[in-house]
Design a protein around this motif. Sequence first.
Motif, PDB file in Angstrom:
ATOM      1  N   PRO A 185      14.037  38.919 -54.533  1.00  0.00           N
ATOM      2  CA  PRO A 185      15.685  38.326 -55.077  1.00  0.00           C
ATOM      3  C   PRO A 185      15.833  39.350 -55.546  1.00  0.00           C
ATOM      4  CG  PRO A 185      13.258  37.290 -55.793  1.00  0.00           C
ATOM      5  CD  PRO A 185      13.103  38.151 -55.590  1.00  0.00           C
ATOM      6  N   GLU A 186      15.363  40.599 -56.916  1.00  0.00           N
ATOM      7  CA  GLU A 186      16.069  41.879 -56.901  1.00  0.00           C
ATOM      8  C   GLU A 186      16.620  42.877 -55.940  1.00  0.00           C
ATOM      9  OE1 GLU A 186      13.074  41.096 -58.289  1.00  0.00           O
ATOM     10  OE2 GLU A 186      13.946  39.712 -59.756  1.00  0.00           O
ATOM     11  N   GLY A 187      15.528  42.372 -54.938  1.00  0.00           N
ATOM     12  CA  GLY A 187      16.055  44.018 -54.393  1.00  0.00           C
ATOM     13  C   GLY A 187      17.183  44.120 -53.418  1.00  0.00           C
ATOM     14  N   GLY A 188      18.016  43.355 -53.166  1.00  0.00           N
ATOM     15  CA  GLY A 188      19.218  42.855 -52.449  1.00  0.00           C
ATOM     16  C   GLY A 188      18.345  42.837 -50.412  1.00  0.00           C
ATOM     17  N   PHE A 189      19.093  43.396 -49.846  1.00  0.00           N
ATOM     18  CA  PHE A 189      18.890  43.379 -48.069  1.00  0.00           C
ATOM     19  C   PHE A 189      17.486  44.015 -48.505  1.00  0.00           C
ATOM     20  CE2 PHE A 189      22.161  46.051 -47.673  1.00  0.00           C
ATOM     21  CZ  PHE A 189      21.504  46.655 -46.572  1.00  0.00           C
ATOM     22  N   LEU A 190      17.904  45.504 -48.391  1.00  0.00           N
ATOM     23  CA  LEU A 190      17.182  45.848 -48.711  1.00  0.00           C
ATOM     24  C   LEU A 190      15.244  45.878 -48.358  1.00  0.00           C
ATOM     25  CD1 LEU A 190      18.205  49.806 -49.692  1.00  0.00           C
ATOM     26  CD2 LEU A 190      17.885  48.893 -47.166  1.00  0.00           C
ATOM     27  N   THR A 191      15.454  45.379 -48.665  1.00  0.00           N
ATOM     28  CA  THR A 191      13.358  45.051 -48.984  1.00  0.00           C
ATOM     29  C   THR A 191      12.987  44.008 -48.355  1.00  0.00           C
ATOM     30  OG1 THR A 191      13.958  43.005 -51.266  1.00  0.00           O
ATOM     31  CG2 THR A 191      13.270  46.214 -51.574  1.00  0.00           C
ATOM     32  N   GLY A 192      13.921  43.466 -47.342  1.00  0.00           N
ATOM     33  CA  GLY A 192      13.516  42.459 -46.910  1.00  0.00           C
ATOM     34  C   GLY A 192      13.365  42.983 -45.158  1.00  0.00           C
ATOM     35  N   LEU A 193      13.554  44.082 -44.644  1.00  0.00           N
ATOM     36  CA  LEU A 193      13.360  44.407 -44.143  1.00  0.00           C
ATOM     37  C   LEU A 193      12.100  44.566 -43.259  1.00  0.00           C
ATOM     38  CD1 LEU A 193      15.155  46.624 -41.815  1.00  0.00           C
ATOM     39  CD2 LEU A 193      13.951  48.579 -43.326  1.00  0.00           C
ATOM     40  N   GLY A 194      11.592  43.865 -42.284  1.00  0.00           N
ATOM     41  CA  GLY A 194      10.474  43.428 -41.441  1.00  0.00           C
ATOM     42  C   GLY A 194      10.569  42.100 -40.942  1.00  0.00           C
ATOM     43  N   PHE A 195       9.162  41.799 -40.749  1.00  0.00           N
ATOM     44  CA  PHE A 195       9.633  40.078 -39.164  1.00  0.00           C
ATOM     45  C   PHE A 195       8.930  39.194 -40.489  1.00  0.00           C
ATOM     46  CE2 PHE A 195       8.250  44.153 -37.108  1.00  0.00           C
ATOM     47  CZ  PHE A 195       9.181  44.338 -35.733  1.00  0.00           C
ATOM     48  N   ALA A 196       9.316  38.100 -39.631  1.00  0.00           N
ATOM     49  CA  ALA A 196       8.995  36.506 -40.204  1.00  0.00           C
ATOM     50  C   ALA A 196       8.725  35.669 -39.088  1.00  0.00           C
ATOM     51  CB  ALA A 196      10.475  36.427 -41.139  1.00  0.00           C
ATOM     52  N   GLY A 197       7.896  34.634 -39.464  1.00  0.00           N
ATOM     53  CA  GLY A 197       7.153  34.430 -38.756  1.00  0.00           C
ATOM     54  C   GLY A 197       6.934  35.003 -37.186  1.00  0.00           C
ATOM     55  N   GLY A 198       7.752  34.411 -35.950  1.00  0.00           N
ATOM     56  CA  GLY A 198       7.258  34.147 -34.461  1.00  0.00           C
ATOM     57  C   GLY A 198       7.877  35.874 -34.752  1.00  0.00           C
TER      58      GLY A 198
END
Lengths: 225, 300
Positions: B255-268
């Motif tokens: 939550p603190e890192g913003g969008f940069l740490t969300g880089l990757g794949f999710a689920g399918g």
Amino acid sequence: MIELENIAYNYGGGELLSEISLKLAPGSFHFLTGPSGSGKTTFLKLCYGALTPTAGSARLFGQDVRQMDRDGHAMARRRIGVVHQDCQFLDHLPVADNVALPLTVSGRDSLDQVSNLKELLNWVGLGNRASALPPELSGGERQRAALARAVIMSPEVVLADEPTGNVDWEMSQRLLQLLVELNRMGKTILIATHDLNLIRTAKHHVQARVLRISNRKLQLAGADL
Amino acid sequence: MTLLNALSTVFIGDAQADRVVPPTGFTARLTLFVAGTMAFLAVFALALSLASGRLAKRWGDELAQSSTLRISAPAGQMDAQTEAALALLQGTPGVASARALSNEEQRALLAPWFGPDLPVDTLPIPQLIEILETDDGYDAAGLRLRLQAEVPGAVLDDHTRWRKPLERAAGRLRMLGWVAILLIGATTAAMITLAANAALAANAQVIAVLRLIGARDSYIARAFVRRFTLRALIGAATGTVLGVGAVLLLPAAQPEGGFLTGLGFAGGGWLLPLLVPPLAAIVAYAATGAAARRTLAELA
């Protein structure tokens, strides 16, 4: 099987051959002679469709060369065995594979062909060179390998361009003998050569006709040889 | 050629047909390398696209259905104005609910900026009212006018000015990712075409010999196509594995890192990189086939 009707050919700088007509009948044996540069190789290329005449019509097995597509040419080549003056092989494959290559590319390489291949290599005297690579062969061995490759598909016609050009007299006679044997088996043979001795020798063994290119035209040479 | 034929040509092939073209160590390795690199980059572009897509959706969803009313008033009037504002909101069509935030909630919101020890009570902090909209939404301009008349200290923030640019940025980022994937595919095709042309030129003598002995163009082309397709497939598979590994090594979304740490794949989304090697193989198959047909047609 090969019919040339009043054909001409030029490479762009004047006609090399003109008004040439010829019908190769099945089972015939022809020599083609003439001075160097007179167009013997060009004539042979016209005979197996590598060149298209600039005038007149050439027919291979009843089909006009101009009407044949690339696959049609490939199919015609399978029925015409060609021995080149400077025979080219796939240098990374052993002799046996090179000789069997026409079978391979036409999808006819089956197990029963393996014994045929062995027999054929023995026939041209390369039985013990089967696993050698083409660059390791001598001039005479290359010519014989090329001959073996030209006949492995059991073609109806064998065209040979100076097959004895790079080999000594003894080897020439052996090659000639192989071609005469093929003719006895019913193959049509056309040999381009300027070696008159070879032609004389052949005449003892086979009913051969001699064609001569002179002055851009094809003439039937008389009995003066 | 049907798909089945194409597949059997590439995977089962003809051992003899494969041998007619001499092995080429160096260019083979270059093709593998190019396919690997491009697959690696494609995995990242894919991760970027998917992550920014998720981000745009999340921001949109979170911000779309809520807005905030901020009331700044002298201490004595604060409660009265808050009451008035809540009453007004209650009667506004399109507003599902309105709720004044408690002191604790306001302190929690400020904590990241001022620290937990802030004595909120002693500061003149405005009162926040959280508004949840119905699906239809309310008329923001009309509400502003009425608030101006009845609750002079109120400022309405319907989040549009935050949400729109962020959504747009995330959307652009996603589009950029897809453009990158397209460019990577086109570059792969271009490089494999160059490599195939070089191979065809280098093997001119082989092709001449094969033509002389009656090989059809399709047979000759097959020997090259199969080679480059398999190289692209193997190279791209390796590159994809490395790329997915690298994405796995990225820090997880926080939550603190913003969008940069969300880089990757999710689920399918994890299944999508599996498409990269077959796509690279298809690209190589088409590119080599076209190059071979073009070169062969030019030959006598």
